[in-house]
Design an enzyme around this catalytic site. Structure first.
Site, PDB file in Angstrom:
ATOM      1  N   LYS A  27      11.123 -12.596  -6.655  1.00  0.00           N
ATOM      2  CA  LYS A  27      10.918 -13.387  -7.873  1.00  0.00           C
ATOM      3  C   LYS A  27       9.956 -12.720  -8.842  1.00  0.00           C
ATOM      4  CE  LYS A  27      12.094 -17.944  -6.197  1.00  0.00           C
ATOM      5  NZ  LYS A  27      11.568 -18.251  -4.874  1.00  0.00           N
TER       6      LYS A  27
ATOM      7  N   SER B 129       3.135   1.540  -6.511  1.00  0.00           N
ATOM      8  CA  SER B 129       4.143   0.926  -7.386  1.00  0.00           C
ATOM      9  C   SER B 129       3.484  -0.038  -8.367  1.00  0.00           C
ATOM     10  CB  SER B 129       5.178   0.163  -6.556  1.00  0.00           C
ATOM     11  OG  SER B 129       5.888   1.037  -5.733  1.00  0.00           O
TER      12      SER B 129
ATOM     13  N   ARG C 259      -2.314   6.499   2.222  1.00  0.00           N
ATOM     14  CA  ARG C 259      -2.916   7.177   1.076  1.00  0.00           C
ATOM     15  C   ARG C 259      -4.402   7.384   1.256  1.00  0.00           C
ATOM     16  NH1 ARG C 259       0.105   2.972  -2.643  1.00  0.00           N
ATOM     17  NH2 ARG C 259      -0.155   1.922  -0.657  1.00  0.00           N
TER      18      ARG C 259
ATOM     19  N   HIS D  85       6.282   7.685  -2.668  1.00  0.00           N
ATOM     20  CA  HIS D  85       7.286   7.309  -1.659  1.00  0.00           C
ATOM     21  C   HIS D  85       8.198   8.505  -1.368  1.00  0.00           C
ATOM     22  CE1 HIS D  85       6.787   3.023  -3.388  1.00  0.00           C
ATOM     23  NE2 HIS D  85       6.260   2.996  -2.182  1.00  0.00           N
TER      24      HIS D  85
HETATM   25  P1  ADP Z   1       4.363  -2.400   0.907  1.00  0.00           P
HETATM   26  O1  ADP Z   1       4.441  -3.424  -0.159  1.00  0.00           O
HETATM   27  O2  ADP Z   1       4.926  -2.815   2.235  1.00  0.00           O
HETATM   28  O3  ADP Z   1       3.042  -1.684   1.007  1.00  0.00           O
HETATM   29  P2  ADP Z   1       5.347  -0.180  -0.611  1.00  0.00           P
HETATM   30  O4  ADP Z   1       6.691  -0.046  -1.180  1.00  0.00           O
HETATM   31  O5  ADP Z   1       4.218  -0.315  -1.546  1.00  0.00           O
HETATM   32  O6  ADP Z   1       5.416  -1.341   0.452  1.00  0.00           O
HETATM   33  O7  ADP Z   1       5.059   1.060   0.320  1.00  0.00           O
HETATM   34  C1  ADP Z   1       5.836   1.364   1.417  1.00  0.00           C
HETATM   35  C2  ADP Z   1       5.107   2.388   2.225  1.00  0.00           C
HETATM   36  O8  ADP Z   1       4.900   3.549   1.439  1.00  0.00           O
HETATM   37  C3  ADP Z   1       3.734   1.974   2.719  1.00  0.00           C
HETATM   38  O9  ADP Z   1       3.525   2.549   3.995  1.00  0.00           O
HETATM   39  C4  ADP Z   1       2.811   2.595   1.708  1.00  0.00           C
HETATM   40  O10 ADP Z   1       1.534   2.876   2.286  1.00  0.00           O
HETATM   41  C5  ADP Z   1       3.533   3.879   1.408  1.00  0.00           C
HETATM   42  N1  ADP Z   1       3.190   4.425   0.095  1.00  0.00           N
HETATM   43  C6  ADP Z   1       3.236   3.801  -1.096  1.00  0.00           C
HETATM   44  N2  ADP Z   1       2.826   4.620  -2.086  1.00  0.00           N
HETATM   45  C7  ADP Z   1       2.500   5.794  -1.493  1.00  0.00           C
HETATM   46  C8  ADP Z   1       1.967   7.037  -1.957  1.00  0.00           C
HETATM   47  N3  ADP Z   1       1.663   7.233  -3.242  1.00  0.00           N
HETATM   48  N4  ADP Z   1       1.768   8.007  -1.057  1.00  0.00           N
HETATM   49  C9  ADP Z   1       2.036   7.793   0.247  1.00  0.00           C
HETATM   50  N5  ADP Z   1       2.511   6.665   0.756  1.00  0.00           N
HETATM   51  C10 ADP Z   1       2.743   5.670  -0.093  1.00  0.00           C
END
Ligand code: ADP
Length: 167
Positions: free
Chosen positions: A45, A132, A94, A19
């Site tokens: 939750k 995550s 990704r 992120h």
């Molecule tokens: P969501 O649950 O909406 O996917 P996330 O918090 O997992 O939300 O991710 C938010 C954004 O960040 C999404 O566009 C996701 O593709 C991107 N993202 C998550 N991890 C990475 C990563 N390792 N590299 C690039 N983008 C990422």
């Protein structure tokens, strides 16, 4: 609309270096990135951190970066963006596996608000396998996540798992 602002929506449970990679790329294009932690009943939750904790943690990570703001939001992402005067929305891609969902969301968001523009950004290849949920799982099983999250996030995760272990 202010095109020097972009929103970066997601669940961020927790914020990873993937992120962060996307946030820093965004800062090269716009003046201000607003990280929006989406509030949904299921996420708050079943998550590791509450929505408030995620926002507080992101604020700590970017304490020295005044161009990054963190806040939570409810409801449609496009309504959140519009309320902040931002039509630019950042999303990270990704791998091909992200593409279908992201493409669908982008087109849905555009049909909800034709002005929105989604910027897809690819992270450094070192971060392409990070999510995550995987980081949470590794930490829960006692693995070292130092390489995947910032030091502040790692500290809070250690505390959280120590709390749940002692319960
Ligand atoms: P969501 O649950 O909406 O996917 P996330 O918090 O997992 O939300 O991710 C938010 C954004 O960040 C999404 O566009 C996701 O593709 C991107 N993202 C998550 N991890 C990475 C990563 N390792 N590299 C690039 N983008 C990422």
């Amino acid at each position: 609309m202010n095109d020097s602002i972009a929103i970066y929506p997601g669940s961020f449970d927790p914020l990873t270096l993937g992120h962060d990679d996307i946030v820093r790329r965004g800062l090269r294009l716009v003046e201000r990135v607003i990280i929006g932690v989406a509030e949904t009943a299921t996420q708050s939750k079943s998550g590791l951190f509450s929505i408030e904790e995620r926002v507080a943690l992101i604020r700590e990570v970017y304490a020295d970066e005044p161009r990054v703001e963190a806040t939570s939001f409810q409801g449609l992402t496009v309504d959140f963006a519009r309320s902040r005067g931002a039509r630019l929305m950042i999303r990270g891609l990704r791998a091909v596996s992200d593409f279908e969902y992201e493409f669908q969301m982008a087109l849905m968001n555009r049909s909800l608000w034709p002005e929105v523009e989604v910027l897809f950004m690819a992270p450094d290849v070192r971060h392409t396998f990070l999510s995550s949920s995987l980081v949470r799982e590794v930490a829960r099983l006692g693995g070292d996540v130092t390489e995947f999250v910032s030091a502040i996030v790692k500290e809070r995760m250690d505390e959280r798992f120590a709390e749940s272990a002692s319960r």
